[in-house]
Motif scaffolding. Structure first.
Motif, PDB file in Angstrom:
ATOM      1  N   ASP A   1     101.291 -12.126 -19.669  1.00 10.06           N
ATOM      2  CA  ASP A   1     100.919 -12.245 -20.958  1.00 10.06           C
ATOM      3  C   ASP A   1      99.620 -10.798 -21.257  1.00 10.06           C
ATOM      4  O   ASP A   1      98.619 -11.049 -20.448  1.00 10.06           O
ATOM      5  CB  ASP A   1     100.942 -13.103 -21.370  1.00 10.06           C
TER       6      ASP A   1
ATOM      7  N   ASP B   1      98.605 -10.036 -25.091  1.00 10.86           N
ATOM      8  CA  ASP B   1      97.719 -10.547 -26.423  1.00 10.86           C
ATOM      9  C   ASP B   1      97.079 -11.597 -26.403  1.00 10.86           C
ATOM     10  O   ASP B   1      98.140 -13.261 -25.824  1.00 10.86           O
ATOM     11  CB  ASP B   1      98.388 -10.223 -27.456  1.00 10.86           C
ATOM     12  N   GLY B   2      96.293 -11.871 -26.517  1.00  9.08           N
ATOM     13  CA  GLY B   2      95.645 -13.750 -26.616  1.00  9.08           C
ATOM     14  C   GLY B   2      95.513 -14.062 -24.550  1.00  9.08           C
ATOM     15  O   GLY B   2      95.060 -15.185 -24.873  1.00  9.08           O
ATOM     16  N   THR B   3      95.852 -13.588 -23.977  1.00  3.11           N
ATOM     17  CA  THR B   3      95.486 -13.380 -22.165  1.00  3.11           C
ATOM     18  C   THR B   3      94.995 -13.098 -21.790  1.00  3.11           C
ATOM     19  O   THR B   3      93.829 -12.939 -21.569  1.00  3.11           O
ATOM     20  CB  THR B   3      96.543 -13.692 -22.070  1.00  3.11           C
TER      21      THR B   3
ATOM     22  N   ASP C   1      99.941 -17.514 -23.134  1.00  2.59           N
ATOM     23  CA  ASP C   1      99.587 -18.608 -24.222  1.00  2.59           C
ATOM     24  C   ASP C   1     100.183 -18.788 -25.163  1.00  2.59           C
ATOM     25  O   ASP C   1      99.871 -19.283 -26.295  1.00  2.59           O
ATOM     26  CB  ASP C   1      97.815 -17.842 -24.221  1.00  2.59           C
ATOM     27  N   GLY C   2     101.122 -18.157 -25.251  1.00  2.00           N
ATOM     28  CA  GLY C   2     102.143 -17.441 -26.150  1.00  2.00           C
ATOM     29  C   GLY C   2     103.851 -18.837 -26.237  1.00  2.00           C
ATOM     30  O   GLY C   2     104.803 -18.834 -25.326  1.00  2.00           O
TER      31      GLY C   2
ATOM     32  N   ASP D   1     105.538 -16.653 -23.956  1.00  2.00           N
ATOM     33  CA  ASP D   1     106.098 -16.980 -21.764  1.00  2.00           C
ATOM     34  C   ASP D   1     106.588 -18.408 -21.063  1.00  2.00           C
ATOM     35  O   ASP D   1     106.392 -18.050 -20.397  1.00  2.00           O
ATOM     36  CB  ASP D   1     103.784 -16.950 -22.412  1.00  2.00           C
TER      37      ASP D   1
HETATM   38 MG    MG Z   1     100.175 -13.654 -25.802  1.00  2.00          MG
END
Ligand code: MG
Length: 235
Positions: free
Chosen positions: A15, A17-19, A173-174, A177
């Protein structure tokens, strides 16, 4: 003569974003350039009442700002996991491929990868197109025909690589995923993905940064270890 296809050993699907980027740049851009209305839509998305594809469809009409303004904002505010470039070198040394699957937008992913000289990495994401008048429209070339909730169906992308790799590792992370994680050989999860994996009995390894992912892969890929048993451990 048969042209027998040989599988490559390992693929990391990650992933973005956030990863890879430690903050959610998609959310930041929406927050900055669409006004307050996006929060209500994001709440619907996070509660599972709306898929990302539908959410993007509504939000694209709310975008205000030029492409240049957005690119400048992204360049100044991105927060790449500073362990990721090293992780990439580690994978290259071990013959592990990395590809990025994102339900975010292609234009900011390109900018951030370029900033770190990582723009040769292949990535899959929703496509943002800016018209001559500066209007943004979003298309979903990688949506699933059967489901269509997410803009980019990461599960479909993972399954497309099944015949090319022995093992596929997933890092995320989301919400977007979860379906792909259920199909991977080994999952590194944090935040929403970690909670969803626990709820859904998907074995996963908690992580915070790509340093953790690298340490774990170093351990299980070490030929002195029993190896692949560790691939599905739930630590
Ligand atoms: Mg993410």
């Amino acid at each position: 003569m048969h042209n027998k296809k040989t599988k490559k050993p390992f693929l990391v699907l990650s992933d973005f974003d956030g990863t890879i980027c430690t903050m959610d740049m998609g959310n930041e851009v929406l927050n900055q350039f669409t006004g307050e209305e996006w929060r209500r839509i994001d709440d619907e998305y996070c509660a599972g009442r709306m898929g990302s594809r539908e959410a993007y469809g509504i939000m694209s009409s709310l975008f205000k700002g030029t492409r240049e303004e957005m690119l400048g904002y992204i360049h100044r505010n991105e927060r790449m996991d500073h362990n990721f470039p090293e992780f990439r070198r580690f994978c290259a040394d071990r013959g592990i491929d990395i590809k990025i699957t994102s339900d975010g937008l292609d234009f900011y992913i390109s900018v951030i990868l370029q900033k770190y000289g990582l723009d040769d990495l292949e990535f899959f994401a929703n496509r943002a197109v800016f018209s001559d008048e500066g209007r943004l429209s979003i298309s979903f070339p990688l949506a699933s025909e059967e489901c269509g909730r997410c803009g980019t169906c990461k599960r479909q992308i993972l399954e497309g690589y099944r015949s090319s790799y022995e093992k596929i590792f997933y890092v995320g992370d989301g919400h977007s995923d979860v379906c792909a994680a259920g199909k991977a050989d080994l999952v590194f999860a944090k935040n929403v993905l970690y909670v969803k994996c626990r709820e859904g009995d998907i074995p996963c390894i908690p992580y915070e940064t790509f340093r953790d992912v690298q340490n774990h892969l170093e351990r299980i890929l070490n030929p002195r270890n029993t190896g692949m048993d560790g691939l599905v451990s739930d630590e």
